[in-house]
Design an enzyme around this catalytic site. Structure first.
Site, PDB file in Angstrom:
ATOM      1  N   CYS A  27      26.377  -4.351   6.347  1.00 20.99           N
ATOM      2  CA  CYS A  27      26.553  -2.441   6.643  1.00 20.99           C
ATOM      3  C   CYS A  27      27.961  -3.095   7.713  1.00 20.99           C
ATOM      4  CB  CYS A  27      25.276  -1.880   7.709  1.00 20.99           C
ATOM      5  SG  CYS A  27      26.375  -0.914   9.708  1.00 20.99           S
ATOM      6  N   CYS A  87      33.138   2.974   8.466  1.00 19.77           N
ATOM      7  CA  CYS A  87      32.152   2.058   7.899  1.00 19.77           C
ATOM      8  C   CYS A  87      32.631   0.580   7.630  1.00 19.77           C
ATOM      9  CB  CYS A  87      31.877   2.772   6.508  1.00 19.77           C
ATOM     10  SG  CYS A  87      31.239   1.822   4.720  1.00 19.77           S
ATOM     11  N   GLU A 131      20.632   2.487   7.704  1.00 15.19           N
ATOM     12  CA  GLU A 131      22.044   3.256   8.379  1.00 15.19           C
ATOM     13  C   GLU A 131      21.156   4.216   7.478  1.00 15.19           C
ATOM     14  OE1 GLU A 131      25.308   2.683   6.272  1.00 15.19           O
ATOM     15  OE2 GLU A 131      24.718   0.730   5.524  1.00 15.19           O
TER      16      GLU A 131
END
Length: 255
Positions: free
Chosen positions: A195, A71, A185
C-alpha cells in the site's frame, strides 16, 4: 474495450484509457472487473482521463467499486501506464482526488511526489495521519507473525474508525533505516501485498524520531523507498519510489 493490468510491489490494478470518456462508471461493473474469480482481478481500477491543466487525471476505484481517496502504488502504476501510452517522456504532473502530483520514470522505477502532511496525531499505541488516504500506524515487534487480516479488520471496524474507515498498518523496524510494513486496506477489506500511502504513512511516523532518508521499506510484494523533509508542521517534499510494471493487456465486452 481494451484494458491493461499493472502491479506495483504486488498491489495490482486494472487500467483503462478513458480519455474519450466512454467507460461506464458503474459500481457493480467495477467491482465485477476487480473480482479475482469472476473478473480480471485487482486491488482497484484506475481510469486515465484528460485534464485541462496537466498531463492527465487519475480516477481511482477500490475493489468494492466505489471511488476512493489517493492510492500511492496506483498512482505510480498510472504514471507507468501514461508513459507507455506516450502521454509524456520522463517527467509528468497529473491531477488526483487529493490534488496535484509530480512523477518521474526511470525504466521500471516510478518516483511519485505525495501530498504534504501537516497533521500527525500520536497516541500511546498508534499514530493517525493522512497521506492522501487516512492511515493508522502501529509499531509491533514481529509483524511477520501477525494475523494482519483479523487485527486490521478489528481496528478498521472499531467505534473510532468504522464510520469513515481507515487503512491499518503494522510496522516492524528491521534495520537502522529499514521497515517491514503490512497493511489492511479499507475498500479491499483485506491485507494487500503493498500500500503506497500506507508505506508513506509508516515512513513518516518513523521519521518523526529519525532524520535519515530514504527509508527502505519491505512489503509482501517487494521493496519501496520513501523520501521526505521535516517541515515546521509535519513533512513536505515527500516522494514514494518503487517498481511499476505492466502485467498483461486484453479486451473486455461491457454490456
Amino acid at each position: 474495450m481494451e484494458f491493461y493490468k499493472y502491479q506495483g510491489t504486488g498491489n495490482d490494478f486494472v487500467m483503462i484509457d478513458n480519455r474519450d470518456l466512454t467507460f461506464p462508471k458503474g459500481t457493480s461493473l467495477i467491482a465485477q472487473l476487480c473480482d479475482r474469480r469472476f473478473g480480471i482481478g485487482g486491488d482497484g481500477l484506475i481510469l486515465l482521463e484528460k485534464d485541462d491543466q496537466y498531463d492527465f487525471r487519475m480516477v481511482y476505484y477500490n475493489a468494492d467499486g466505489n471511488e476512493s481517496t489517493m492510492c500511492g502504488n496506483g498512482g505510480r502504476c498510472l504514471v507507468a501506464f501514461a508513459h507507455f501510452l506516450g502521454v509524456f517522456e520522463n517527467k509528468t504532473s497529473f491531477m488526483a482526488i487529493d490534488g496535484l502530483h509530480e512523477a518521474e520514470v526511470n525504466g521500471d522505477l516510478v518516483k511519485l511526489k505525495m501530498i504534504d502532511v501537516d497533521t500527525i496525531e500520536s497516541f500511546s499505541k498508534y499514530t493517525v495521519l493522512n497521506t492522501g488516504s487516512p492511515h493508522y500506524v502501529e509499531f509491533v515487534d514481529h509483524v511477520e507473525d501477525m494475523d494482519v487480516y483479523m487485527e486490521g479488520k478489528k481496528i478498521r471496524n472499531n467505534d473510532i474508525f468504522k464510520k469513515e474507515g481507515i487503512n491499518v498498518n503494522f510496522v516492524t523496524q528491521t534495520g537502522e533505516n529499514e521497515l517491514f510494513v503490512r497493511t489492511f486496506e479499507r475498500g479491499v477489506e483485506d491485507e494487500t501485498y503493498s500500500c503506497g500511502t500506507g508505506v508513506t504513512a509508516s515512513a513518516l511516523t518513523f521519521l518523526q524520531n529519525h532524520n535519515q532518508t530514504p527509508v527502505n521499506i519491505k512489503v509482501l510484494g517487494g521493496t519501496l523507498k520513501v523520501y521526505a523533509e521535516k517541515a515546521e508542521k509535519g513533512f513536505h517534499n515527500i516522494w514514494l519510489e518503487g517498481p511499476a510494471k505492466q502485467v498483461f493487456r486484453g479486451n473486455l465486452e461491457v454490456k
